[in-house]
Design a protein around this motif. Structure first.
Motif, PDB file in Angstrom:
ATOM      1  N   ASP A 146     -27.526 -14.183  36.999  1.00 50.73           N
ATOM      2  CA  ASP A 146     -28.108 -15.258  36.203  1.00 50.73           C
ATOM      3  C   ASP A 146     -26.989 -15.793  35.314  1.00 50.73           C
ATOM      4  O   ASP A 146     -26.493 -15.096  34.429  1.00 50.73           O
ATOM      5  CB  ASP A 146     -29.250 -14.697  35.350  1.00 50.73           C
ATOM      6  CG  ASP A 146     -29.864 -15.729  34.421  1.00 50.73           C
ATOM      7  OD1 ASP A 146     -29.308 -16.846  34.315  1.00 50.73           O
ATOM      8  OD2 ASP A 146     -30.881 -15.422  33.784  1.00 50.73           O
ATOM      9  N   LEU A 147     -26.580 -17.026  35.552  1.00 53.32           N
ATOM     10  CA  LEU A 147     -25.415 -17.581  34.850  1.00 53.32           C
ATOM     11  C   LEU A 147     -25.675 -17.824  33.368  1.00 53.32           C
ATOM     12  O   LEU A 147     -24.742 -18.096  32.615  1.00 53.32           O
ATOM     13  CB  LEU A 147     -24.960 -18.872  35.528  1.00 53.32           C
ATOM     14  CG  LEU A 147     -24.450 -18.708  36.969  1.00 53.32           C
ATOM     15  CD1 LEU A 147     -24.150 -20.069  37.586  1.00 53.32           C
ATOM     16  CD2 LEU A 147     -23.218 -17.815  37.019  1.00 53.32           C
ATOM     17  N   ASP A 148     -26.938 -17.742  32.943  1.00 52.65           N
ATOM     18  CA  ASP A 148     -27.241 -17.815  31.511  1.00 52.65           C
ATOM     19  C   ASP A 148     -27.125 -16.435  30.853  1.00 52.65           C
ATOM     20  O   ASP A 148     -27.152 -16.329  29.630  1.00 52.65           O
ATOM     21  CB  ASP A 148     -28.660 -18.354  31.283  1.00 52.65           C
ATOM     22  CG  ASP A 148     -28.667 -19.866  31.113  1.00 52.65           C
ATOM     23  OD1 ASP A 148     -27.702 -20.399  30.525  1.00 52.65           O
ATOM     24  OD2 ASP A 148     -29.626 -20.508  31.571  1.00 52.65           O
ATOM     25  N   ALA A 149     -27.037 -15.397  31.683  1.00 54.21           N
ATOM     26  CA  ALA A 149     -27.009 -14.030  31.134  1.00 54.21           C
ATOM     27  C   ALA A 149     -25.643 -13.416  31.413  1.00 54.21           C
ATOM     28  O   ALA A 149     -24.631 -13.869  30.901  1.00 54.21           O
ATOM     29  CB  ALA A 149     -28.143 -13.212  31.743  1.00 54.21           C
ATOM     30  N   SER A 150     -25.623 -12.396  32.275  1.00 55.90           N
ATOM     31  CA  SER A 150     -24.359 -11.710  32.546  1.00 55.90           C
ATOM     32  C   SER A 150     -23.482 -12.575  33.453  1.00 55.90           C
ATOM     33  O   SER A 150     -23.906 -12.987  34.524  1.00 55.90           O
ATOM     34  CB  SER A 150     -24.641 -10.373  33.226  1.00 55.90           C
ATOM     35  OG  SER A 150     -25.393 -10.585  34.401  1.00 55.90           O
TER      36      SER A 150
END
Length: 287
Positions: free
Chosen positions: A110-114
């Motif tokens: 998830d590019l918004d997370a890790s």
């Protein structure tokens, strides 16, 4: 809540999520098939100084960009990143079928997370993915940090979902498709405020030098590709899910007649479908 009820509810949710992911994967596959020439022309246009060896495809979907990049740069390996395991599974299957599995590494993230480990790519490709992010500016900075000096970042965005019907269709409810899109775009604006953004100034602010920007108008007649009909059918089915509670009854009935594959007004019986959309690409270099 009893465990069985909780399990049933969870199972139904999982089933729905899987179906949604499967439907989306179908759309992405059709998009890749119908727009293959346009995607290839974008890749050909990229101002690469030397052929990249390490490429990252961020938000790769089922691989439209990945395979266009592999074809254009035969020495390259691609790290394909997506949050959907279903998309990555399809991409890996296609890579095996095409005999290029040894040149593709899939990463679920998830590019918004890790942020995934990309190594030091020479080229990063992000097609129709940045507008999904909550904090795209952070992603731009992370791409800049990951790229090798002189490396290229290609951002591709589409101007909304394609149109398929003539403006005066269907005969009993002309303009139906535009009214559907007005609803979907209003809802997308709430959920994805970065959709339709001008990425040029954002790339500059993140420390890139924008070397080129190009907008491609896409118009593919049904006669050129049998997949256009399937793309229209799948696309309008997806749109119906979003707009059903907001359309006037007459519009919804007309849309259902188009989607009824056995009925006399079915999309399958029309010979005037086309794919009409625009794609804009920005090429930005890390100095």
């Amino acid at each position: 809540m009893p465990p069985t009820a909780h399990h049933h509810k969870h199972h139904k949710h999982h089933e729905h999520a899987h179906e949604h992911s499967h439907d989306q994967a179908e759309i992405l596959d059709l998009d890749a098939e119908v727009l293959a020439e346009h995607i290839a022309s974008i890749v050909d246009w990229l101002p690469v100084n030397t052929a990249p060896r390490r490429i990252a495809d961020l938000g790769c979907g089922t691989g439209a960009g990945t395979f266009a990049l592999l074809a254009r740069f035969p020495e390259a390996r691609v790290t394909a990143v997506d949050s959907s395991p279903e998309h990555l599974r399809r991409l890996a299957e296609k890579a095996r079928a095409a005999g290029v599995a040894d040149r593709v590494r899939t990463v679920q993230a998830d590019l918004d997370a890790s942020w995934p480990e990309l190594g030091a790519p020479d080229l990063v490709w992000a097609s129709a993915s940045l507008h999904h992010l909550t904090d795209p500016e952070r992603a731009l900075r992370r791409v800049r940090d990951a790229l090798t000096p002189g490396g290229l970042f290609a951002v591709v965005e589409l101007a909304g979902f394609p149109r398929f019907l003539p403006e005066d269709a269907p005969e009993e409810r002309p303009g139906l498709e535009e009214r559907c899109h007005a609803v979907t775009e209003g809802r997308h604006a709430e959920r994805m405020p970065h959709r339709g953004a001008d990425w040029g100034p954002r790339l500059t602010a993140a420390g890139f030098t924008v070397e080129g920007e190009r907008t491609l108008s896409v118009h593919i007649e049904q006669s050129r590709s049998e997949a256009v009909v399937r793309y229209a059918l799948n696309g309008l089915r997806r749109i119906r899910e979003v707009v059903a509670d907001a359309l006037p009854a007459d519009d919804l009935a007309a849309l259902d007649r188009l989607l009824d594959t056995d009925g006399p007004h079915s999309l399958l019986r029309r010979d005037d479908l086309a794919v009409r959309t625009e794609r804009t690409v920005w090429a930005a270099r890390r100095i």
